[in-house]
Motif scaffolding. Structure first.
Motif, PDB file in Angstrom:
ATOM      1  N   GLU A  22     -42.394  29.077  -5.437  1.00 27.18           N
ATOM      2  CA  GLU A  22     -41.935  28.984  -6.834  1.00 27.18           C
ATOM      3  C   GLU A  22     -42.661  30.002  -7.716  1.00 27.18           C
ATOM      4  O   GLU A  22     -42.041  30.688  -8.534  1.00 27.18           O
ATOM      5  N   ASN A  77     -41.353  33.384  -9.784  1.00 29.78           N
ATOM      6  CA  ASN A  77     -41.558  33.587 -11.223  1.00 29.78           C
ATOM      7  C   ASN A  77     -42.195  34.941 -11.499  1.00 29.78           C
ATOM      8  O   ASN A  77     -41.809  35.645 -12.437  1.00 29.78           O
ATOM      9  N   TYR A  96     -39.657  36.861 -13.752  1.00 28.30           N
ATOM     10  CA  TYR A  96     -40.043  36.887 -15.174  1.00 28.30           C
ATOM     11  C   TYR A  96     -41.179  37.861 -15.448  1.00 28.30           C
ATOM     12  O   TYR A  96     -41.273  38.414 -16.535  1.00 28.30           O
ATOM     13  N   GLY A 153     -39.984  25.133 -11.419  1.00 26.59           N
ATOM     14  CA  GLY A 153     -41.025  25.889 -10.723  1.00 26.59           C
ATOM     15  C   GLY A 153     -42.433  25.565 -11.174  1.00 26.59           C
ATOM     16  O   GLY A 153     -43.279  25.183 -10.366  1.00 26.59           O
TER      17      GLY A 153
HETATM   18 MG   LIG Z   1     -39.291  29.366 -11.494  1.00 29.57          MG
END
Ligand SMILES: [Mg+2]
Ligand SMILES: Nc1ncnc2c1ncn2[C@@H]1O[C@H](COP(=O)(O)OP(=O)(O)OP(=O)(O)O)[C@@H](O)[C@H]1O
Lengths: 136, 124
Positions: free
Chosen positions: A47, A51, A55, A106
């Motif tokens: 997770e 990310n 992101y 996440g």
């Molecule tokens: Mg995530």
């Protein structure tokens, strides 16, 4: 006994996320975590690596075996990126909240699946998430 | 990128996942499956995850997506072979996989599909 420091694993593609999982699996098994705990920390790492990629715009994961004061073994992973950072930490740590098209599971899931969870972030200054799981 | 093969057995499409899934592989598998369901008129999909050692939110969401998608194309999906450690972790992660049918192993999954679609069981 402290294991030699590992080279950080770069996270710049989906294949790298798979490589992070494999590195975490190896370290967790070496630290003596149970199969269930290995599965939990690898899932949390998956997770967080995603990310970092999605992101954070890419970054790296530092995977290490650690030992606490009482000699208990564990595995710690630090995910770092130089992305945009997280403007509202409380919101990001709200289950079900996503700024993208995810499920918003996440961060909260990774926090539940691990024993220690630290989030360091600054708008414009990147994000570091560090998680630790101890052998029981 | 590796691709997950889709096998056709009678009216069932069998997807046995034997590799470490990266997100793009998951996306391509969903598209491949949709296309194969339509092209073959399959009535059932079995996703065998016996060899899968973690299911995270992205992979878990794939099961739900495939289940809903196949239903729209008149096929039932069953996920089989989830390892106990994976099940425990999924619950703690917060993923309930609502709407996804599961069976303990391939044989039970086949039987489950056969029970809801009797014509599958004897290959008619
Ligand atoms: Mg995530
Ligand atoms: N490394 C990061 N850099 C910047 N923002 C981040 C980072 N990690 C998480 N975030 C922000 O926190 C939100 C919540 O993250 P979380 O992983 O919980 O959910 P998600 O990624 O949106 O969905 P899911 O993980 O369920 O697919 C993200 O939508 C994003 O806005």
């Amino acid at each position: 006994m402290t294991a030699p420091p590992q080279e950080p694993v770069p996270i710049t593609s989906g294949d790298d996320v798979v490589r992070v999982r494999q590195a975490v699996r190896t370290a967790a098994a070496a630290a003596g975590l149970s199969l269930v705990d290995q599965t939990k920390i690898v899932t949390a790492a998956s997770e967080l690596a995603r990310n970092t990629l999605v992101y954070g715009g890419g970054g790296h994961a530092r995977v290490e075996r650690v030992t606490d004061a009482r000699g208990r073994a564990g595995v710690r992973i630090a995910f770092g990126d130089d992305g945009p950072g997280i403007p509202d930490i409380d919101l990001a740590l709200t289950e079900g909240w996503t700024s993208g098209s995810g499920l918003g599971l996440g961060l909260t899931g990774a926090r539940r699946l691990t024993d220690e969870f630290h989030l360091d972030t600054e708008v414009g200054g990147g994000t570091t998430v560090t998680v630790t799981k101890w052998a029981r | 990128m590796e691709r997950v093969p889709i096998l056709k057995i009678g009216q069932i499409l069998l997807v046995s996942i034997q590799i470490d899934l990266q997100d793009q592989t998951v996306q391509v598998l969903q598209e491949d499956l949709a296309e194969r369901i339509v092209r073959t008129g399959a009535r059932g999909v079995i996703i065998d995850i016996t060899a899968v050692d973690i299911v995270d939110s992205f992979i878990g969401r794939m099961f739900s997506t495939i289940a809903s998608m196949s239903r729209l194309m008149d096929a039932e999906t069953v996920v089989v072979g989830m390892r106990p450690a994976v099940a425990i972790t999924l619950v703690e992660l917060g993923l309930s996989l609502g709407g996804v049918r599961t069976a303990l192993d391939l044989e039970k999954g086949m039987r489950l599909l056969g029970a809801s679609l009797p014509s599958l069981a004897d290959g008619r």
